[in-house]
Motif scaffolding. Structure first.
Motif, PDB file in Angstrom:
ATOM      1  N   ARG A 190       0.852  -1.192   0.000  1.00  0.00           N
ATOM      2  CA  ARG A 190       0.000   0.000   0.000  1.00  0.00           C
ATOM      3  C   ARG A 190       0.886   1.240   0.000  1.00  0.00           C
ATOM      4  NH1 ARG A 190      -4.817  -1.321   4.389  1.00  0.00           N
ATOM      5  NH2 ARG A 190      -5.402  -3.352   3.551  1.00  0.00           N
ATOM      6  N   LEU A 192       0.608   5.770   0.327  1.00  0.00           N
ATOM      7  CA  LEU A 192      -0.224   6.948   0.588  1.00  0.00           C
ATOM      8  C   LEU A 192      -0.358   7.779  -0.682  1.00  0.00           C
ATOM      9  CD1 LEU A 192      -1.770   8.654   2.654  1.00  0.00           C
ATOM     10  CD2 LEU A 192       0.374   9.881   3.110  1.00  0.00           C
ATOM     11  N   ALA A 197      -7.033   9.584  -0.748  1.00  0.00           N
ATOM     12  CA  ALA A 197      -7.509   9.165   0.569  1.00  0.00           C
ATOM     13  C   ALA A 197      -6.480   9.536   1.629  1.00  0.00           C
ATOM     14  CB  ALA A 197      -7.762   7.654   0.583  1.00  0.00           C
ATOM     15  N   PRO A 198      -6.907   9.614   2.906  1.00  0.00           N
ATOM     16  CA  PRO A 198      -5.982   9.986   3.984  1.00  0.00           C
ATOM     17  C   PRO A 198      -5.142   8.834   4.514  1.00  0.00           C
ATOM     18  CG  PRO A 198      -8.201   9.747   4.848  1.00  0.00           C
ATOM     19  CD  PRO A 198      -8.314   9.571   3.359  1.00  0.00           C
ATOM     20  N   LYS A 199      -5.334   7.620   4.013  1.00  0.00           N
ATOM     21  CA  LYS A 199      -4.542   6.482   4.479  1.00  0.00           C
ATOM     22  C   LYS A 199      -4.002   5.718   3.280  1.00  0.00           C
ATOM     23  CE  LYS A 199      -6.816   2.952   6.123  1.00  0.00           C
ATOM     24  NZ  LYS A 199      -7.726   2.111   6.935  1.00  0.00           N
ATOM     25  N   PRO A 200      -2.923   4.949   3.468  1.00  0.00           N
ATOM     26  CA  PRO A 200      -2.332   4.223   2.335  1.00  0.00           C
ATOM     27  C   PRO A 200      -3.327   3.288   1.663  1.00  0.00           C
ATOM     28  CG  PRO A 200      -0.816   4.256   4.188  1.00  0.00           C
ATOM     29  CD  PRO A 200      -2.122   4.808   4.693  1.00  0.00           C
ATOM     30  N   LEU A 201      -3.241   3.217   0.346  1.00  0.00           N
ATOM     31  CA  LEU A 201      -4.161   2.428  -0.453  1.00  0.00           C
ATOM     32  C   LEU A 201      -3.421   1.313  -1.185  1.00  0.00           C
ATOM     33  CD1 LEU A 201      -6.218   5.328  -2.095  1.00  0.00           C
ATOM     34  CD2 LEU A 201      -6.815   4.012  -0.057  1.00  0.00           C
ATOM     35  N   GLY A 242       4.623   7.092   3.915  1.00  0.00           N
ATOM     36  CA  GLY A 242       3.631   6.996   2.853  1.00  0.00           C
ATOM     37  C   GLY A 242       3.525   5.615   2.285  1.00  0.00           C
ATOM     38  N   ILE A 244       3.560   1.303   2.951  1.00  0.00           N
ATOM     39  CA  ILE A 244       3.466   0.208   3.896  1.00  0.00           C
ATOM     40  C   ILE A 244       3.843  -1.059   3.172  1.00  0.00           C
ATOM     41  CG2 ILE A 244       1.913  -1.168   5.317  1.00  0.00           C
ATOM     42  CD1 ILE A 244       0.326   1.265   5.912  1.00  0.00           C
ATOM     43  N   SER A 248      -1.587  -6.806   2.401  1.00  0.00           N
ATOM     44  CA  SER A 248      -2.750  -5.997   2.770  1.00  0.00           C
ATOM     45  C   SER A 248      -3.979  -6.846   2.544  1.00  0.00           C
ATOM     46  CB  SER A 248      -2.808  -4.712   1.930  1.00  0.00           C
ATOM     47  OG  SER A 248      -2.901  -5.013   0.562  1.00  0.00           O
ATOM     48  N   ASP A 252      -9.453  -1.587   1.316  1.00  0.00           N
ATOM     49  CA  ASP A 252      -9.918  -0.362   1.951  1.00  0.00           C
ATOM     50  C   ASP A 252     -10.215   0.660   0.863  1.00  0.00           C
ATOM     51  OD1 ASP A 252      -7.679  -0.493   4.810  1.00  0.00           O
ATOM     52  OD2 ASP A 252      -9.569  -1.509   4.370  1.00  0.00           O
ATOM     53  N   TYR A 253     -11.156   1.517   1.136  1.00  0.00           N
ATOM     54  CA  TYR A 253     -11.582   2.515   0.166  1.00  0.00           C
ATOM     55  C   TYR A 253     -11.966   1.859  -1.154  1.00  0.00           C
ATOM     56  CZ  TYR A 253     -10.149   6.141   3.352  1.00  0.00           C
ATOM     57  OH  TYR A 253     -10.048   6.946   4.448  1.00  0.00           O
TER      58      TYR A 253
END
Length: 285
Positions: A190, A192, A197-201, A242, A244, A248, A252-253
């Motif tokens: 993931r 950022l 989005a405000p979190k890593p994708l 930014g 990860i 995963s 998310d999102y």
């Protein structure tokens, strides 16, 4: 353009009707100087299948949502500032007609109209509103756009490794950077993406490497400018701010279009939609 409708009773009534259809789940749309220019049903290409959506064009925003009962109840309201919008007409195919892409920094997607005439009306009205908004705000046209998600049905194999075949047990994932359909193994990391989005994708392996390398280069350039020691060795693999590393689970999102359930109203099949001869859009004058 219908500037003379601003602050008139008929325009206020039209906007109030739209707000009423979205109910408490939608945000207020009435603002001084805002004009509702037109509305209509467009087919929006979502990750699993194309779905009818109601669209409302205002002089400064584009609003769309899911149809529960036409002209009575809508939900999942999305509001897009027009100064962020860029349009891209798409070529015709036997299976897909009257299409174009709506591109913004946060989301890009494909829509189609019921006829060539309606497609041209939508494009010309939106482009004129965008031009006027940019003129009014002094902003430059947007040059950064989110990648549209490639529909699930477009491929049966992972678009990165080209080895993994999707099935009922092997699910599809989407890279948030390039929009490709990829397998879990090819999208373990993931990153950022602040515009999205405000979190890593979730991103695919190729995009992750490119993003991590770009991030590392930027950090090294900042260190050189500040002439201060960094926190990591230059050759170190990038698990950077930014980013990860590692697996995963889940998406998310995920696309909100796939979380809306099956509550859409009854609408014609794609064939009937394009051959009915019914006008699905109207623009006010």
């Amino acid at each position: 353009m219908v500037d003379y409708l601003a602050n008139t009773e008929i325009n206020s009534q039209r906007i109030a009707a739209v707000e009423s259809c979205f109910g408490a789940s939608g945000q207020p749309l009435a603002l001084p100087g805002r004009v509702l220019l037109g509305e209509g049903v467009l087919t929006k290409e979502c990750r699993k299948k194309a779905k009818p959506r109601i669209f409302f064009l205002f002089n400064d925003i584009l609003v769309y949502g899911s149809i529960v009962l036409n002209k009575r109840r809508y939900r999942s309201q999305h509001v897009i500032p027009l100064e962020e919008v860029t349009l891209e007409p798409l070529p015709e195919t036997l299976q897909a007609k009257n299409r174009w892409m709506i591109k913004t920094a946060k989301k890009s997607f494909v829509v189609s109209a019921a006829s060539t005439t309606e497609r041209q009306e939508w494009i010309s009205h939106i482009e004129e509103c965008v031009r006027r908004q940019l003129l009014a705000t002094g902003r430059q046209p947007s040059t950064e756009h989110a990648a549209p998600w490639i529909p699930d049905k477009a491929t049966d194999i992972c678009m990165r490794c080209t080895q993994t075949r999707f099935s009922a047990l092997t699910r599809r994932h989407h890279c948030r950077k390039c929009g490709f359909v990829v397998c879990a193994e090819c999208s373990r990391e993931r990153f950022l993406l602040p515009r999205l989005a405000p979190k890593p994708l979730r991103v695919c392996s190729l995009c992750y490497r490119q993003l991590a390398a770009q991030k590392q280069k930027e950090e090294e350039e900042e260190e050189e400018e500040e002439q201060e020691p960094g926190t990591g060795a230059p050759g170190q693999p990038a698990c950077l701010a930014g980013a990860i590393c590692g697996a995963s689970s889940g998406d998310d999102y995920d696309s909100d279009e796939d979380k809306e359930g099956s509550g859409d109203g009854e609408w014609p099949s794609p064939v009937e939609f394009y051959t009915s001869g019914v006008s699905w859009s109207s623009f006010h004058s």
